[in-house]
Design an enzyme around this catalytic site. Structure first.
Site, short mmCIF file in Angstrom:
data_model
loop_
_atom_site.label_atom_id
_atom_site.label_comp_id
_atom_site.label_asym_id
_atom_site.label_seq_id
_atom_site.Cartn_x
_atom_site.Cartn_y
_atom_site.Cartn_z
CG HIS A 133 -9.94 -7.05 7.37
ND1 HIS A 133 -9.07 -7.77 8.14
CD2 HIS A 133 -9.56 -7.26 6.09
CE1 HIS A 133 -8.21 -8.41 7.35
NE2 HIS A 133 -8.49 -8.11 6.10
CD GLU A 174 -1.76 -2.41 1.34
OE1 GLU A 174 -0.63 -2.67 1.79
OE2 GLU A 174 -2.61 -3.30 1.10
#
Ligand SMILES: Cc1ncc(C[n+]2csc(CCOP(=O)(O)OP(=O)(O)O)c2C)c(N)n1
Ligand SMILES: [Mg+2]
Lengths: 338, 327
Positions: free
Chosen positions: B132, B63
């Site tokens: 998450h 990322e």
């Protein structure tokens, strides 16, 4: 060999004088910055390039001016000076004045001249490396044959994003040179204490990236190697890792006032003999290209020039208070007041 | 007014991106599993086949790295849309987003800009557990230099994503897993855009302003319906754009209703709803009959067990109860 002939062509007296002037100009410019810092005319963190001049000068000569991209960390004064930026605007930026390249918003660590392909100027160690990958990605996407040189330090070479970017550069064949400037120290931490394998060029190898180590204290060597590497990257459209061995003569930054904490005077004296400027002087004397008198005259000329640059920058006013709100966004002003 | 089509929030996003890809050669999408795999939440379904690997870039799981590459590419004129598989993973790219993207225009004194969109689902899906499940829009809205939007309807998803792609600043575009299947009428117009910095009143009312964004706006609409049965006439204000923020519309609503409640899915403590409540209390103090209250997510990592997870997220019952408690 044809290659050698081309090299000799690069080593004309005029070219050597140009290199000499560029390195000496950077040296005097940086020394002036140190003085200005001590006078309180420059604040914050400031890192000079003294001792490392041959690296930037040699590499710059191998690039296409106004076309190729350069990005580096906070030790960024020499790059815009070599890429054609107005030195007064560079000095004014370092001094936080409105005449600076970014009107005083960036400072010493964040010098940019986007129009000339200089993309800064970054303070988070390693953080700019994916950005460098992005510059190369952009050039490739648009089908332009620009080469991006992404400088990074030996210390920065340990950051995670370096490996992420090396992977993607190889995966996507990005035309980028990861130029690791190994000056043997990350602030006060010696290379052996921060890198498990001190041969940093090897960091390209797991990704199948061509990698090598070169001498960064000899401007002609740098030019020779850089020209070959730049040609390769431009032609093959592939990344390259080059570890450039150099040494900084000053402290890490202007705030580093005790180098004895991490290296001895004796060590510094040994490295002082590698001074790229003295090395070029010796070569020019040997080849009867330039007399000592001429060198002294050039030094005087450049010293005066730097003095004049400083005076002009110092005459530039500080930015207006309202400018604090400018350039947060391209199209709107942030809320005002506390 | 042009014709409309009924689309899910997901299809509205997809349509907006496809049209922007068609409109501008410099637009591209990058992210993990967005191409060959068609996207984790299928927002990029079919795009790889249509546009190919140059425009739809499958990235490694890095990322920070690919966000940084997108920022650099944006600095030289590309207009990347970065898909975060979930906004939780954008945490790995925080340095690139906050310390690089958000600073470029300022530190260069306006020499460079970063036309970049970072989009993806933020907030709870279903039992994805603690790592998450994050609402990070408040973190991003805290950072000068970023624009942050959180559309609640299909039409806004479509119009705001187009605006985001055409914007010359880094935009955090937060979706919500619970919104992807929500349907709505979307203008059938290639150039339909929804400007940033404009809140909207989705339902007029006179007794209380329910202020929210993203999926909580849908919760607020349902709560308003429930409260109507009790004779409480709630106004539903959809913030849509966190930065820039349309304080005027929010204030006008409060001046009319004299009561306000901010509803947000993020952890209640220190979240964006707290900023809304604080600033509206300051600016509307004289118009308010009661303090502005907040309903937020529980201040716990989101648990796995479905009943516990549901406990964390404000729902219609929570909002209705809180409104009733205001008296
Ligand atoms: C992420 C981050 N960590 C720490 C620092 C503090 N810091 C600034 S420069 C530096 C050393 C970097 O050394 P190197 O990459 O070798 O570059 P050099 O200074 O030698 O040019 C450190 C630790 C920082 N700026 N950013
Ligand atoms: Mg170093």
């Amino acid at each position: 060999m044809a290659k050698e002939a081309k090299l000799e062509h690069m080593e004309t007296p005029a070219q050597l004088e140009e290199f000499y002037r560029q390195m000496l100009f950077i040296r005097r410019f940086e020394e002036k910055c140190n003085v200005a810092y001590r006078l309180g005319k420059i604040g914050g963190y400031m890192h000079t390039y003294v001792g490392m001049e041959a690296t930037a000068v040699g590499f710059n000569a191998a690039l296409r001016r106004g076309w190729d991209y350069v990005i580096t960390a906070y030790r960024d004064h020499p790059q815009p000076l070599l890429m054609g930026s107005d030195p007064v605007a560079v000095m004014a930026e370092i001094m936080g004045r409105s005449g600076g390249l970014s009107r005083g918003k960036g400072g010493s660590m964040h010098v940019y001249d986007i129009e000339r392909g200089f993309f800064g100027g970054w303070g988070i160690v390693g953080g700019h490396i994916p950005l460098g990958g992005g510059l190369a990605f952009g050039a490739k996407y648009k089908g332009e044959d620009r080469v991006t040189v992404c400088y990074l330090g030996d210390g920065a070479a340990n950051q995670g994003v370096v490996f992420e970017t090396l992977n993607m550069a190889a995966l996507w064949d990005l035309p980028i040179i990861f130029a690791i400037e190994n000056n043997e120290f990350a602030m006060g931490t010696r290379l052996e204490y921060h890198a498990a394998d001190t041969q940093l060029y090897k960091r390209g190898e797991p990704f199948g990236i061509k990698s090598e180590r070169i001498d960064g204290m000899d401007v002609l060597e740098v030019l020779k190697d850089a020209s070959r590497i730049v040609d390769y990257v431009r032609k093959e459209q592939k990344p390259y890792v080059v570890e450039i061995m150099n040494y900084r003569f000053n402290g890490h930054g202007a705030a580093d006032n005790d180098r004895q904490l991490y290296r001895t005077k004796e060590e510094e004296e040994i490295h002082a003999k590698r001074d790229p400027i003295i090395r070029l002087e010796t070569l020019m004397l040997e080849r009867n290209i330039m007399t000592r008198e001429k060198m002294e005259a050039i030094d005087e000329e450049l010293t005066d020039q730097v003095e004049a640059i400083y005076e002009k920058a110092d005459a530039s006013p500080f930015p207006e208070a309202h400018e604090v709100y400018d350039n947060v966004y391209t199209d709107l002003e942030p809320e005002k007041g506390h | 007014m042009s014709a409309t089509v009924e689309l899910s929030y997901r299809d509205a996003l997809s349509k907006a991106m496809a049209e922007e890809l068609d409109r501008d050669e410099n637009v591209l999408i990058m992210g993990e599993d967005i191409g060959r795999y068609q996207g984790t939440f299928r927002v990029t379904q079919g795009m790889f086949d249509k546009y190919g690997p140059r425009r739809i870039v499958d990235t490694p799981i890095t990322e920070a790295g690919f966000t940084g590459i997108a920022i650099g590419a944006a600095m030289v004129g590309l207009r990347p849309i970065v898909e975060m598989m979930t906004m939780s993973f954008s945490i790995l790219a925080l340095d690139q987003i906050i310390n690089h993207a958000a600073k470029v225009h300022y530190m260069t004194g306006g020499q460079a800009s970063v036309p970049l969109v970072i989009r993806g689902p933020g907030g709870a899906a279903k039992q994805l557990s603690a790592q998450h499940t994050h609402c990070l829009e408040g973190w991003y809205a805290h950072v000068p230099g970023l624009k942050v939007v959180a559309p609640a309807t299909a039409a806004d998803a479509y119009g705001m994503l187009k605006t985001a792609v055409r914007d010359n600043n880094p935009v955090i575009f937060t979706e919500n897993p619970g919104l992807y299947t929500v349907k709505g009428l979307v203008p059938d117009d290639l150039d339909f855009t929804v400007p940033f910095g404009k809140a909207q009143i989705l339902k007029e009312g006179k007794d209380l302003s329910l202020i929210g964004y993203s999926r909580m706006t849908q919760v607020n609409l349902a709560a308003a319906e429930a409260l109507a049965k009790d004779g409480i006439d709630v106004e539903v204000v959809d913030v849509r754009s966190l930065a820039p923020l349309d304080s005027e519309t929010l204030e006008a609503s409060l001046r009319k209703t004299h009561r306000g409640m901010v509803v947000y899915e993020d952890w209640k403590f220190g979240g964006f709803g707290a900023e809304l409540a604080a600033r509206l209390s300051e600016s509307c103090f004289d118009d308010l009959d009661a303090p502005i209250t907040r309903v937020g997510g529980l201040n716990v990592p989101t648990p796995y067990a479905r009943n516990l997870e549901l406990e964390c997220i404000p729902d219609v019952d929570d909002v209705v109860a809180a409104v009733r408690a205001m008296g």
